[in-house]
Design an enzyme around this catalytic site. Structure first.
Site, PDB file in Angstrom:
ATOM      1  N   ASP A 130       0.840  -1.198   0.000  1.00 41.00           N
ATOM      2  CA  ASP A 130       0.000   0.000   0.000  1.00 41.00           C
ATOM      3  C   ASP A 130       0.876   1.249   0.000  1.00 41.00           C
ATOM      4  OD1 ASP A 130      -1.909   1.942   0.272  1.00 41.00           O
ATOM      5  OD2 ASP A 130      -2.427   1.437   2.360  1.00 41.00           O
ATOM      6  N   LYS A 156       1.564   8.001   0.401  1.00 39.27           N
ATOM      7  CA  LYS A 156       2.013   8.041   1.792  1.00 39.27           C
ATOM      8  C   LYS A 156       3.395   8.679   1.885  1.00 39.27           C
ATOM      9  CE  LYS A 156      -0.307   3.815   3.402  1.00 39.27           C
ATOM     10  NZ  LYS A 156      -1.179   4.454   4.400  1.00 39.27           N
ATOM     11  N   ASP A 159      -5.790   6.460  -0.648  1.00 35.05           N
ATOM     12  CA  ASP A 159      -5.140   5.680   0.412  1.00 35.05           C
ATOM     13  C   ASP A 159      -6.166   4.954   1.286  1.00 35.05           C
ATOM     14  OD1 ASP A 159      -3.090   4.605   1.838  1.00 35.05           O
ATOM     15  OD2 ASP A 159      -2.612   6.444   2.963  1.00 35.05           O
ATOM     16  N   ARG A 211     -10.966  -0.509   2.195  1.00 31.95           N
ATOM     17  CA  ARG A 211     -12.427  -0.615   2.238  1.00 31.95           C
ATOM     18  C   ARG A 211     -13.021  -0.805   0.837  1.00 31.95           C
ATOM     19  NH1 ARG A 211     -12.739   4.937   5.333  1.00 31.95           N
ATOM     20  NH2 ARG A 211     -10.697   4.121   5.954  1.00 31.95           N
TER      21      ARG A 211
HETATM   22  N1  BES Z   1      -3.123   0.296   5.247  1.00 30.26           N
HETATM   23  C1  BES Z   1      -3.499   1.562   5.749  1.00 30.26           C
HETATM   24  C2  BES Z   1      -3.739   1.584   7.255  1.00 30.26           C
HETATM   25  C3  BES Z   1      -2.567   1.294   8.141  1.00 30.26           C
HETATM   26  C4  BES Z   1      -1.904   2.331   8.776  1.00 30.26           C
HETATM   27  C5  BES Z   1      -2.158   0.004   8.409  1.00 30.26           C
HETATM   28  C6  BES Z   1      -0.850   2.071   9.621  1.00 30.26           C
HETATM   29  C7  BES Z   1      -1.101  -0.266   9.245  1.00 30.26           C
HETATM   30  C8  BES Z   1      -0.446   0.775   9.861  1.00 30.26           C
HETATM   31  C9  BES Z   1      -4.796   2.001   5.077  1.00 30.26           C
HETATM   32  O1  BES Z   1      -4.948   1.596   3.769  1.00 30.26           O
HETATM   33  C10 BES Z   1      -4.786   3.500   5.072  1.00 30.26           C
HETATM   34  O2  BES Z   1      -3.930   4.045   4.435  1.00 30.26           O
HETATM   35  N2  BES Z   1      -5.730   4.098   5.774  1.00 30.26           N
HETATM   36  C11 BES Z   1      -5.830   5.515   5.818  1.00 30.26           C
HETATM   37  C12 BES Z   1      -7.297   5.876   5.698  1.00 30.26           C
HETATM   38  C13 BES Z   1      -7.544   7.336   5.497  1.00 30.26           C
HETATM   39  C14 BES Z   1      -6.982   7.797   4.173  1.00 30.26           C
HETATM   40  C15 BES Z   1      -9.028   7.568   5.560  1.00 30.26           C
HETATM   41  C16 BES Z   1      -5.255   5.982   7.149  1.00 30.26           C
HETATM   42  O3  BES Z   1      -5.404   5.268   8.150  1.00 30.26           O
HETATM   43  O4  BES Z   1      -4.629   7.018   7.183  1.00 30.26           O
HETATM   44 ZN    ZN Z   2      -4.015  -0.104   3.237  1.00 33.39          ZN
HETATM   45 MN    MN Z   3      -4.029   2.912   2.398  1.00 38.68          MN
END
Ligand code: BES
Ligand code: ZN
Ligand code: MN
Length: 504
Positions: free
Chosen positions: A271, A278, A348, A352
């Site tokens: 990801d 990121k 990101d 979901r």
């Molecule tokens: N894979 C990430 C979440 C994550 C963060 C997993 C830290 C493990 C450690 C997920 O896909 C993500 O990026 N989520 C975003 C959502 C937001 C953009 C609404 C997040 O948590 O920042």
């Molecule tokens: Zn993710």
């Molecule tokens: Mn993500």
């Protein structure tokens, strides 16, 4: 590492080292320790009296027997006060002891335990010893080529059982070995770097599991997903050169026609965030974004090896989230497999999206329950910390059963609310839903989004973004991939199938 059971008395066993666990402040030694103390002329009692070893939780001391018993060394390990003793302390103490021995390049060890340690939980005590010992020794070494000979490896632990206890101990050890093997399998999948753990490779790992009895695997490829209209999953995959896969793993250990438990695991093999990219720092950790999918594969492996009388369908949508020319753009709208439309405000928030299609696909199986497992949100880590998974869902009995499995295994979960007003936050101005409602309550709005795709089936979502990966060594979770929540899921399935057997 192999854990085996042997009949006999610990004091007669020839081994490099044996492990004796004690509680703090015990006046008289009991069980195998009393036996050995006598053979060693009161050495253990003297050490304890001197105060040099107080048996505080996870305290360890090595002593040398100089021929008093056939074992060369004895590793004393503390369990803390008996009144505060629990299974988690036993897991930790044995992990500590085994790591200590491995550090000394010891290759084999033996142990026995006082069957009165926790008299009403004898079987669980044995399981905890096996869990602590084997999970604590886990190491991921396939990519080390320099000094490979130096990698230390403790190969065998023998649990010495009295004649009368042999058969039940043997049974518990065999079953627990299956579970810890599954946890280590999940750790291996998650630890593998993203260049060597692509969606295609993850699917090939799932296919290998189909060699087991009652397990079958099907993999939907891009073409099939297009025909089915899985545009949420395809949308995320569009920024990557790696073709996405939807892995479908079925285990039919239960009665024909019995509704399966559906396990849906996020399988993001990397990801990057996509166009909503990121930060560079710690982006490497995003190879763990398939930990939910790995847990689903590992749980089905364990269920098959344990021959649990239950039907399970595992669904793992697998893809990378990259920023190639075809990538999703903020503002894009996708028509999901369910027919509902999704406005992608942040690329990101991809987990979901792929889970939406997999969750709707699960309803084809008319499951008794759907449990999804996902490293879904950083917000969940902010809310609960790195060691606890978030639980959100629509079904109280299912939540209760999962909470019990969590308590039994020490894989902690805590419920977050999913009240009505959260659902308002994910409504889109121009589509049905938007894929993010911003930072506030992010773990909850993520789950609210998923709930729209789980149909009317009893559904629970486990957000494992915190515990899937540890940055610090913990007693029986060396730093890196934890294999959480495989033990929890297997425990849940064991309880679920036992309850069902009872009803029939
Ligand atoms: N894979 C990430 C979440 C994550 C963060 C997993 C830290 C493990 C450690 C997920 O896909 C993500 O990026 N989520 C975003 C959502 C937001 C953009 C609404 C997040 O948590 O920042
Ligand atoms: Zn993710
Ligand atoms: Mn993500």
């Amino acid at each position: 590492m192999k854990i085996t059971v042997k009949k006999g008395s610990l004091a007669d066993v020839k081994t490099e080292a044996f492990i004796l666990a004690f509680c703090e402040g015990e006046k008289a030694l009991s069980g195998p320790a009393a036996d050995i103390d006598q053979k060693c002329g009161g050495l253990l009692s003297d050490i304890i009296k001197s105060g040099d070893f107080a048996a505080k939780a996870s305290e360890a001391l090595m002593i040398y027997t100089r021929g008093a018993v056939p074992a060369k060394r004895i590793a004393l390990v503390g369990l803390g006060k008996k009144s505060e003793l629990n299974l988690e302390k036993i897991r930790r103490a044995f992990a500590k002891a085994m790591q200590h021995l491995r550090g000394l390049k010891i290759k084999e060890a033996a142990t026995a335990f006082d069957t009165d340690l926790l008299p009403d939980q004898k079987e669980k005590v044995v399981a905890a010893i096996v869990e602590g010992a084997s999970l604590g020794l886990y190491q991921y070494t396939p990519y080390k080529t320099v000094g490979r000979e130096e990698v230390k490896d403790l190969r065998q632990l023998e649990i010495i059982a009295r004649y009368a206890d042999y058969s039940w101990i043997q049974d518990v050890v065999q079953k627990t070995n299956i579970i810890t093997d599954a946890v280590c399998f999940a750790r291996d999948l998650v630890s593998a770097p993203a260049n060597e753990m692509t969606p295609g490779i993850l699917a090939a790992c799932a296919k290998k599991l189909a060699k087991k009895k009652n397990v079958s695997c099907r993999v939907l490829d891009q073409g099939k997903m297009k025909v089915l209209g899985m545009n949420a999953l395809l949308g995320v995959a569009a920024g990557s050169h790696q073709p996405p896969k939807l892995i479908i793993l079925e285990y039919t250990g239960g009665k024909k026609g019995d509704a399966p438990i559906a396990l849906v695991g996020k399988g993001l093999t990397f990801d990057s965030g996509g166009i909503s990219i990121k930060p560079a720092e710690k982006m490497d950790e995003m190879k763990t974004d398939m930990a939910g999918g790995a847990a689903v594969l590992a749980t089905i492996k364990a269920a098959a090896d344990l021959k649990l009388p239950v039907n399970i369908v595992g669904l793992v949508p697998a893809t990378e989230n990259m920023s190639g020319g075809g990538a999703l753009k903020p503002g894009d709208i996708l028509k999901s497999y369910s027919g509902r439309t999704i406005e992608v405000l942040n690329t990101d928030a991809e987990g979901r999206l792929i889970l939406a299609d997999a969750l709707s696909y699960a309803s084809k199986y008319k499951p008794a329950a759907i449990i999804d497992i996902a490293t879904l949100t950083g917000a969940c880590v902010v809310a609960l910390g790195e060691e606890v998974a978030g639980m959100l869902g629509t079904d109280d009995p299912l939540k209760k059963a999962l909470r019990e499995a969590a308590d039994a295994t020490g894989e902690l979960i805590w419920e977050l609310p999913l009240w009505e007003h959260y659902h308002e936050l994910i409504k889109s101005d121009i589509a049905d839903y938007k894929n993010t409602a911003g930072r506030m309550g992010g773990a909850i709005t993520g789950a609210a989004f998923l709930s729209k795709f789980a149909g009317d089936y009893p559904w629970v979502h486990l957000d494992i973004a915190g515990p899937a990966w540890t940055t610090k060594d913990k007693a029986y979770i060396p730093k890196g991939a934890s294999g959480v929540p495989v033990r929890l899921l297997v425990e849940y399935l064991r309880q679920y199938s036992a309850r069902k057997q009872h009803v029939h």
